[in-house]
Design a protein around this motif. Structure first.
Motif, short mmCIF file in Angstrom:
data_model
loop_
_atom_site.label_atom_id
_atom_site.label_comp_id
_atom_site.label_asym_id
_atom_site.label_seq_id
_atom_site.Cartn_x
_atom_site.Cartn_y
_atom_site.Cartn_z
N LEU A 28 12.97 53.30 4.21
CA LEU A 28 13.23 52.90 5.59
C LEU A 28 13.96 54.01 6.34
CD1 LEU A 28 13.09 50.75 7.79
CD2 LEU A 28 15.22 49.78 6.89
N GLN A 29 14.91 54.65 5.69
CA GLN A 29 15.62 55.76 6.32
C GLN A 29 14.65 56.86 6.73
OE1 GLN A 29 18.33 58.00 3.80
NE2 GLN A 29 19.71 58.36 5.53
N LYS A 30 13.73 57.19 5.85
CA LYS A 30 12.75 58.23 6.15
C LYS A 30 11.87 57.83 7.33
CE LYS A 30 8.74 60.58 4.12
NZ LYS A 30 7.88 60.71 2.89
N LYS A 31 11.37 56.61 7.31
CA LYS A 31 10.46 56.16 8.37
C LYS A 31 11.16 56.10 9.72
CE LYS A 31 6.71 55.57 5.97
NZ LYS A 31 5.50 56.38 6.23
N TYR A 100 8.34 46.32 0.74
CA TYR A 100 7.32 45.94 1.71
C TYR A 100 7.95 45.46 3.02
CZ TYR A 100 4.10 46.19 -2.25
OH TYR A 100 3.35 46.62 -3.33
N ALA A 101 9.12 44.84 2.93
CA ALA A 101 9.83 44.41 4.13
C ALA A 101 10.24 45.63 4.96
CB ALA A 101 11.05 43.58 3.77
N MET A 127 -3.33 39.36 -3.03
CA MET A 127 -3.92 39.82 -4.28
C MET A 127 -2.82 40.25 -5.25
SD MET A 127 -7.24 41.97 -2.95
CE MET A 127 -7.88 42.12 -4.61
N VAL A 128 -2.99 39.91 -6.51
CA VAL A 128 -1.98 40.23 -7.52
C VAL A 128 -1.90 41.73 -7.77
CG1 VAL A 128 -1.29 39.90 -9.92
CG2 VAL A 128 -2.20 37.98 -8.62
N LEU A 129 -3.04 42.38 -7.98
CA LEU A 129 -3.08 43.82 -8.23
C LEU A 129 -3.84 44.51 -7.11
CD1 LEU A 129 -3.75 44.03 -12.07
CD2 LEU A 129 -1.64 44.60 -10.89
N ARG A 130 -3.21 45.54 -6.56
CA ARG A 130 -3.81 46.29 -5.46
C ARG A 130 -3.51 47.77 -5.73
NH1 ARG A 130 -0.11 42.91 -4.41
NH2 ARG A 130 1.32 44.52 -3.69
N GLY A 131 -4.53 48.57 -5.86
CA GLY A 131 -4.22 49.94 -6.22
C GLY A 131 -5.35 50.92 -6.05
N LEU A 173 0.67 55.04 -1.42
CA LEU A 173 0.38 53.71 -1.94
C LEU A 173 1.37 52.69 -1.38
CD1 LEU A 173 -0.44 54.43 -5.72
CD2 LEU A 173 -2.04 54.09 -3.83
N VAL A 174 2.64 53.09 -1.29
CA VAL A 174 3.66 52.20 -0.71
C VAL A 174 3.32 51.88 0.73
CG1 VAL A 174 6.08 51.98 -0.06
CG2 VAL A 174 5.48 52.95 -2.27
N ASP A 175 2.93 52.90 1.50
CA ASP A 175 2.57 52.68 2.91
C ASP A 175 1.50 51.61 3.05
OD1 ASP A 175 4.34 54.60 3.79
OD2 ASP A 175 2.83 56.19 3.90
N ASN A 176 0.62 51.54 2.05
CA ASN A 176 -0.49 50.57 2.08
C ASN A 176 -0.21 49.34 1.21
OD1 ASN A 176 -2.90 51.89 3.63
ND2 ASN A 176 -2.00 53.53 2.41
#
Length: 322
Positions: A28-31, A100-101, A127-131, A173-176
Motif C-alpha cells: 500500500l505504501q508503494k502504491k 487484497y484489501a 475461485m480457490v486457486l488463481r495463478g 500477480l498480487v496486482d491481479n
C-alpha cells in the motif's frame, strides 16, 4: 488522470503482524507513493501524530466472519483542529485478505481520493486457486532428449535465476489478486534433490544444484509473503537422463509397466522434494504420458501420495495438502 491529494497517510500495523500483513503495508505504501501521497508506516498499533489520514491493518479473530482471502474496508471521516481526517480500517480474513484489501484501497484512492471513499467495501475471491503458469521448457527438443526433458540450468533458463524479475512478476500477480504460480517441467527432481540411493540420477553440476536450491528458497519466501503458493508440476512416468542411461532404459515410455525400480526412484524423489521444499506444492500430470487408466490410479495411490505423506511425516507435519 493521476490526481495528487493533500495530506499524508499513516499505515498502522498491529502487534505481532504476520509477514503477509507486513507486505500488505509495504504494498500500500508503494502504491500510494506512486500517486504522490506521503506515506509512513508504524508498527505495534502506534500512530504517526503528524499524519492526516490513517489506515489500520488487522486480521479478523473470527475466521467465519469473512470468506477465505476476503476483506472488509470501513471508512470514517472526522474534522479536527488540523482539518479533515480519515480513518480507514482494514480487516482481512487472513494475511492475504489484508493484501487484497490494500490493493482495493489503492485503486479507490486513485479514483476518488481518500476523503471520498465508500463507507464500507467487502469482497472475497470466488475461485480457490488463481495463478499463472510458467513453462520451464523450450519450444524445441534438447539433443539426445525427448519432450518435456529440460534440466534447470542457467544456460537454458537464465531468467529463472533473476531475483528482481521474480519480484516484479510476483508483484504483478498480487496486482491481479492471484494466489498461485505453476512451474511446468517434465522431471524437475533431478535438478532439485539428491538421493543417497541414486546419486547418479542428478542432472546438474554441484554449483548449479546449489543455485537451484537458493532460488527455490528465495522464490518460495517472497511468494509466501504475497500470499502466493508455488506449485511444481511434473509428468509421469519420467526419469532423468543419467538415471535412464545407468539402468539402460528410456527416460519415458508410455507402454512400460510400473516396475519396482521406477516406483522406488519416483517415491524417493517426491519424498525428498517434500522434505527439502516444504512450502512448494506438487501438480501431478498422470494421463498424458501413461498408457492406461488403471496405471494412473495405481501410480497415484501407491507411489505419489505415499511419498508426499511420508515426506510430511519426516518434517513432523500432521497437516495435509488441500
Amino acid at each position: 488522470m493521476l490526481v495528487a491529494y493533500a495530506g499524508s497517510v499513516n499505515i498502522v500495523l498491529p502487534k505481532k503482524a504476520t509477514n503477509r500483513v507486513e507486505y500488505a503495508a509495504e504494498y500500500l505504501q508503494k502504491k500510494l507513493s506512486q500517486q504522490g501521497i506521503t506515506v509512513s508506516v508504524t508498527k505495534n498499533g502506534k500512530t504517526d501524530k503528524k499524519a492526516q489520514h490513517y489506515v489500520y491493518l488487522s486480521v479478523s479473530k473470527n475466521s467465519s466472519a469473512l470468506k477465505k482471502e476476503g476483506f472488509e474496508i470501513t471508512t470514517a471521516a472526522k474534522t479536527t483542529k488540523q482539518g479533515s481526517s480519515t480513518k480507514v480500517t482494514i480487516v482481512g480474513n487472513d494475511g492475504t485478505g489484508c493484501i487484497y484489501a490494500c490493493n482495493e484501497l489503492a485503486e479507490q484512492i486513485k479514483k476518488k481520493g481518500i476523503q471520498n471513499l465508500p463507507a464500507s467495501i467487502k469482497d472475497a475471491p470466488e475461485m480457490v486457486l488463481r495463478g499463472g503458469c510458467i513453462g520451464v521448457q523450450k519450444p524445441y527438443l534438447l539433443p539426445g532428449r525427448m519432450v518435456y526433458e529440460y534440466p534447470y540450468t542457467p544456460e537454458l533458463f537464465p531468467w529463472f535465476y533473476d531475483k528482481q524479475q521474480w519480484i516484479e512478476y510476483l508483484d504483478m500477480l498480487v496486482d491481479n489478486r492471484m494466489n498461485s504460480v505453476y512451474l511446468w517441467n517434465g522431471h524437475p527432481f533431478a535438478s532439485l534433490v539428491k538421493l543417497p540411493d541414486y546419486p547418479y540420477a542428478v542432472e546438474v553440476d554441484d554449483a548449479t544444484f546449489e543455485k537451484n536450491k537458493e532460488i527455490f528458497a528465495f522464490l518460495t519466501k517472497e511468494a509466501d509473503r504475497r500470499g502466493i503458493f508455488v506449485i511444481q508440476m511434473f509428468y509421469n512416468i519420467l526419469v532423468s537422463k543419467p538415471f535412464a542411461e545407468h539402468h539402460k532404459i528410456r527416460t519415458q515410455d508410455r507402454n512400460r509397466p510400473i516396475t519396482p525400480l521406477l516406483h522406488d526412484y519416483t517415491y524417493k524423489s517426491v519424498r525428498a522434494f517434500i522434505e527439502n521444499y516444504p512450502n512448494v506444492g506438487l501438480l501431478v500430470c498422470l494421463g498424458e504420458a501413461m498408457a492406461t487408466y488403471e496405471d494412473d490410479v495405481k501410480w497415484m495411490t501407491q507411489t505419489i501420495i505415499p511419498a508426499v505423506k511420508d515426506g510430511l511425516k519426516t518434517l513432523g507435519r500432521t497437516d495435509e495438502p488441500p
